[in-house]
Design a protein around this motif. Sequence first.
Motif, short mmCIF file in Angstrom:
data_model
loop_
_atom_site.label_atom_id
_atom_site.label_comp_id
_atom_site.label_asym_id
_atom_site.label_seq_id
_atom_site.Cartn_x
_atom_site.Cartn_y
_atom_site.Cartn_z
N ILE A 142 -1.61 -1.06 2.65
CA ILE A 142 -1.47 -1.61 4.00
C ILE A 142 -1.86 -3.07 3.90
O ILE A 142 -2.94 -3.42 3.41
CB ILE A 142 -2.37 -0.87 5.01
CG1 ILE A 142 -1.97 0.60 5.10
CG2 ILE A 142 -2.27 -1.54 6.39
CD1 ILE A 142 -2.88 1.44 5.99
N SER A 147 -1.90 -7.10 5.68
CA SER A 147 -1.86 -7.80 6.96
C SER A 147 -2.46 -9.20 6.86
O SER A 147 -3.47 -9.40 6.18
CB SER A 147 -2.63 -7.00 8.03
OG SER A 147 -2.56 -7.65 9.28
N LYS A 154 -7.93 2.12 12.06
CA LYS A 154 -6.59 2.71 11.98
C LYS A 154 -6.10 2.76 10.53
O LYS A 154 -5.55 3.76 10.07
CB LYS A 154 -5.62 1.89 12.83
CG LYS A 154 -4.23 2.50 12.97
CD LYS A 154 -4.23 3.64 13.95
CE LYS A 154 -2.84 4.14 14.22
NZ LYS A 154 -2.81 5.22 15.22
N SER A 155 -6.32 1.66 9.81
CA SER A 155 -5.87 1.60 8.42
C SER A 155 -6.56 2.65 7.56
O SER A 155 -5.93 3.26 6.68
CB SER A 155 -6.15 0.21 7.84
OG SER A 155 -5.39 -0.78 8.51
N LEU A 185 -4.33 5.31 5.02
CA LEU A 185 -4.29 5.08 3.58
C LEU A 185 -4.18 6.39 2.80
O LEU A 185 -4.81 7.39 3.15
CB LEU A 185 -5.54 4.34 3.12
CG LEU A 185 -5.62 2.84 3.39
CD1 LEU A 185 -6.99 2.30 2.99
CD2 LEU A 185 -4.52 2.07 2.66
N LEU A 231 -6.15 -1.43 1.36
CA LEU A 231 -5.97 -2.32 2.50
C LEU A 231 -6.17 -3.74 2.00
O LEU A 231 -7.22 -4.06 1.45
CB LEU A 231 -6.97 -2.01 3.61
CG LEU A 231 -7.06 -3.03 4.76
CD1 LEU A 231 -5.74 -3.12 5.52
CD2 LEU A 231 -8.22 -2.69 5.70
#
Length: 234
Positions: free
Chosen positions: A107, A109, A139-140, A144, A150
């Motif tokens: 993930i 960002s 949320k991440s 996962l 992340l």
Amino acid sequence: MKSFKFKQFEIQQSKNVFRVGTDGVLLGALANISNAEKVLEMGTGTGLISLMLAQRNASAKFLGIDINKEAADLTRLNFNQSLFKLRLKNIHQDFKNFDTDEKFDLIVSNPPYFEESSSEKDKLARQTIELNFQQLISKSSKLLSKNGILSVIIPFEIGENFIELASQNQLFLIRKINIKGIKNSKTKRLILEFSLIEKPLEESEFIIEKSPRQYSDQYLELTKEFHVFKEIRS
């Protein structure tokens, strides 16, 4: 607005969507995607980061999410015009309400990090109005895969807070890249990577410029498969 051309893809841009910038390029080039099969990008903007990651990993499949409809549409356009379009999907979605049974190996960002202010410039992309760090991290952690990562890029000044919030959500810091704008300057950005599994921390330093408006050898080497220009663009 003028498009931004890379070696293997082109980014159409809009004045209402956060443009191509150094932070995105760095995350796209440095995020650990070597073993990822499923990748989720939160806040795609133009789609730059996912496109760079798709170039680096020829088999991974990508899902991008952006709460800004214009950004989501722009990402979809850039995805569909790329060589990697069959592996790229983008949706207009609030990450907080994103619901799936799927698990992701990466993930990634470049999240909003300014506190809410009166400035209207890139408001959703830059300010923590629709998504704060706690929401992104919690949320991440649920999305996962067992060995998932992340990966984020954030300002140095808020790094410790982000790391603490991640720890509270059972995410261990496994990689930290201290990014400096120019040699011998203070660290300005951090790339932080977290895992559900505790591992020894890998820490390194990255310098963008060796002198004002002159890229470092480190930056040129990192981006040589992406950039088609030699001089810095603002």
